[in-house]
Design a protein around this motif. Sequence first.
Motif, PDB file in Angstrom:
ATOM      1  N   MET A 120      34.292  38.090  39.700  1.00 43.02           N
ATOM      2  CA  MET A 120      35.588  37.889  40.355  1.00 43.02           C
ATOM      3  C   MET A 120      36.667  38.707  39.658  1.00 43.02           C
ATOM      4  SD  MET A 120      37.817  34.496  41.150  1.00 43.02           S
ATOM      5  CE  MET A 120      36.617  33.563  42.049  1.00 43.02           C
ATOM      6  N   ALA A 121      37.347  39.557  40.426  1.00 35.67           N
ATOM      7  CA  ALA A 121      38.414  40.373  39.851  1.00 35.67           C
ATOM      8  C   ALA A 121      39.715  40.050  40.581  1.00 35.67           C
ATOM      9  CB  ALA A 121      38.094  41.853  39.985  1.00 35.67           C
ATOM     10  N   HIS A 122      40.808  40.106  39.844  1.00 34.05           N
ATOM     11  CA  HIS A 122      42.115  39.729  40.377  1.00 34.05           C
ATOM     12  C   HIS A 122      43.084  40.883  40.124  1.00 34.05           C
ATOM     13  CE1 HIS A 122      45.429  36.331  40.338  1.00 34.05           C
ATOM     14  NE2 HIS A 122      45.850  37.428  40.913  1.00 34.05           N
ATOM     15  N   VAL A 123      43.603  41.453  41.207  1.00 32.84           N
ATOM     16  CA  VAL A 123      44.627  42.488  41.069  1.00 32.84           C
ATOM     17  C   VAL A 123      45.963  41.764  41.185  1.00 32.84           C
ATOM     18  CG1 VAL A 123      45.502  44.681  41.944  1.00 32.84           C
ATOM     19  CG2 VAL A 123      43.086  44.105  42.230  1.00 32.84           C
ATOM     20  N   PRO A 124      46.659  41.562  40.055  1.00 33.08           N
ATOM     21  CA  PRO A 124      47.774  40.615  40.083  1.00 33.08           C
ATOM     22  C   PRO A 124      49.029  41.156  40.751  1.00 33.08           C
ATOM     23  CG  PRO A 124      47.592  41.573  37.911  1.00 33.08           C
ATOM     24  CD  PRO A 124      46.457  42.138  38.721  1.00 33.08           C
ATOM     25  N   GLU A 125      49.890  40.213  41.107  1.00 28.82           N
ATOM     26  CA  GLU A 125      51.195  40.569  41.654  1.00 28.82           C
ATOM     27  C   GLU A 125      51.952  41.409  40.634  1.00 28.82           C
ATOM     28  OE1 GLU A 125      54.214  37.883  44.049  1.00 28.82           O
ATOM     29  OE2 GLU A 125      54.247  37.330  41.955  1.00 28.82           O
ATOM     30  N   GLY A 126      52.614  42.443  41.106  1.00 27.10           N
ATOM     31  CA  GLY A 126      53.382  43.294  40.200  1.00 27.10           C
ATOM     32  C   GLY A 126      52.516  44.213  39.359  1.00 27.10           C
ATOM     33  N   ARG A 127      51.232  44.320  39.731  1.00 31.39           N
ATOM     34  CA  ARG A 127      50.270  45.262  39.133  1.00 31.39           C
ATOM     35  C   ARG A 127      49.871  44.925  37.705  1.00 31.39           C
ATOM     36  NH1 ARG A 127      53.957  47.004  42.312  1.00 31.39           N
ATOM     37  NH2 ARG A 127      54.142  48.783  43.545  1.00 31.39           N
ATOM     38  N   ARG A 128      50.865  44.687  36.863  1.00 25.46           N
ATOM     39  CA  ARG A 128      50.601  44.324  35.455  1.00 25.46           C
ATOM     40  C   ARG A 128      49.596  45.241  34.762  1.00 25.46           C
ATOM     41  NH1 ARG A 128      50.861  37.763  35.619  1.00 25.46           N
ATOM     42  NH2 ARG A 128      50.536  37.904  33.395  1.00 25.46           N
TER      43      ARG A 128
ATOM     44  N   MET B 246      44.056  48.518  40.902  1.00 27.82           N
ATOM     45  CA  MET B 246      42.848  48.338  41.714  1.00 27.82           C
ATOM     46  C   MET B 246      41.645  48.970  41.035  1.00 27.82           C
ATOM     47  SD  MET B 246      44.048  49.066  45.529  1.00 27.82           S
ATOM     48  CE  MET B 246      44.532  47.744  46.558  1.00 27.82           C
ATOM     49  N   GLY B 247      41.848  50.173  40.502  1.00 32.18           N
ATOM     50  CA  GLY B 247      40.752  50.856  39.811  1.00 32.18           C
ATOM     51  C   GLY B 247      40.275  50.037  38.623  1.00 32.18           C
TER      52      GLY B 247
END
Lengths: 237, 294
Positions: free
Chosen positions: A81-89, A148-149
């Motif tokens: 499970m991968a999470h692309v967080p809000e605001g990229r971080r 994303m990468g």
Amino acid sequence: MENILEIKNLNVYYGVIHAIKDVSFTVRQGEIVTLIGANGAGKTTTLQTITGLIPPRSGEIIYHGKSINKIPGHKLVSQGMAHVPEGRRVFADLTVYQNLMLGAYTRTDKAGIDDDLEMVYTRFPRLKERVNQPAGTLSGGEQQMLAMGRALMSKPRMMLMDEPSMGLSPIYVNEIFDIIRKINEDGVTILLVEQNANKALNIANRAYVLETGRIVLEGDAKQLLTDPQVKAAYLSE
Amino acid sequence: MASFLTYLISGISLGAVYAIIALGYTMVYGIAKMLNFAHGDVIMIGAYVAFLIFSTLGLNPILAVIVSMLACTVLGITIERIAYKPLRGASSLSVLITAIGVSYFLQNSALLIFGADSKTFTSLVSFPPIKLMGGSVVISSVTIVTILASVIIMIALTTFINKTRTGQAMLAVSADKGAATLMGIDVNRTIAITFAIGSALAAIAGILLCSAYPALSSTTGAMPGIKAFTAAVFGGIGSIPGAMIGGLVMGIIENLSKAYISSQLADAIVFGVLIVVLLVKPTGLMGKKIQEKV
Ligand SMILES: Nc1ncnc2c1ncn2[C@@H]1O[C@H](COP(=O)(O)OP(=O)(O)OP(=O)(O)O)[C@@H](O)[C@H]1O
Ligand SMILES: [Mg+2]
């Protein structure tokens, strides 16, 4: 199709604020499911609760048939499970390469990591040109691609994405949505949180509408596109 | 000229000790966003352990260094686990008060165990000094070992952080704990490792410090701890090269002030320079933006 993620009667509080109210939804293997809603509806809270950043008050989160409520957030990455967080971080002081390698933190298969690095560079040629640049110096769109990468480097089976189009110019927005579609075509199940309901509903299979912490509407994404309620509230252009 | 060189070199050596201590402060601050005021007292414990092994038991000095480092590593991890970890997310004031409490706890424990009389620490370094300029400049073996040790530690630490997976995880945790968790990094474990490294370095600093200044008591770590903390702030807290430079500059200023101005005023001058630097550059020499504990 099999459920990859199942949320049952989830309740989340910030102190006394009841942010997520009895939310239930499912994501099936191979789907793109989108969670749309206005500012403050609870979209980010939902994703952060799934990936263990916020503990739920009650309810169940079932991933691949197993409850993950008690699993610490950092252990979910190796479960796909991968999470692309809000605001990229992205890690601003670290280079693009270092960010990508942190995405592969839980992996030990050197050859596989190299292959995936090539895959990410192919998918995001702009990142390849900027491998040694600190992530903080990238443009907003490039940072989104890096986020994303970085998530892809963990070789996920499922990706949670929190407003990937936020703050991007229209050209970038289209590019990002194209990429999301391609990632999904490669077999990654996607839970997409968006305020850009139009774009999100266009690429998604199914959708849930969140309003002040509650799911008020759900259904086939293309049908919601023509739903008068959705049109009025979320598709006003 | 010869005496100036002598003062300068012993200043560099003192500064190297401050630098090694400051590395512990700055790493813990960078990653856990807290000031571990008990760090100076870990130095004192490290020196006592080495004293026990080397002077009391009469064993090998290398063994004394290793056991002292291990003891401080365990101590550092234990302090973090028991005193600081439960306060993750608490206000920085609560954490600061706790750290001061831990500092008193360590000092008084040492008082209880080792007694109030100060011990005379026997230097662990015992090869002959180097004479330069026809014998007018004498560099003691402790000085040489101290400077060498600080250089090796600096290189090793930088390599560790830039080249290893754990080192990169430390940078990630220092920048954004939530995002680090999303990478699969165990934030608690990374913080514990940071405390372990800082405390092992404190043991080395304690041994080097007491090898040069042999009076060992329960408060031995307090003043060097405060000065090294100052050095870390001076260099830019959170910055590893900053800690190194800050430590060296502090040691040199302190020693030259003692030699040429006044030994009573030396500390005042050191802190005076700190205040001036912070007025001109509030983030310290190498510091970037100041991050509050979130
Ligand atoms: N750390 C917090 N402490 C207190 N309340 C919070 C916190 N984070 C979010 N909230 C509240 O919880 C609710 C849901 O917030 P959340 O960030 O999940 O919304 P969102 O749907 O992601 O909104 P946006 O589209 O603006 O990102 C909001 O009312 C918000 O004010
Ligand atoms: Mg949000």
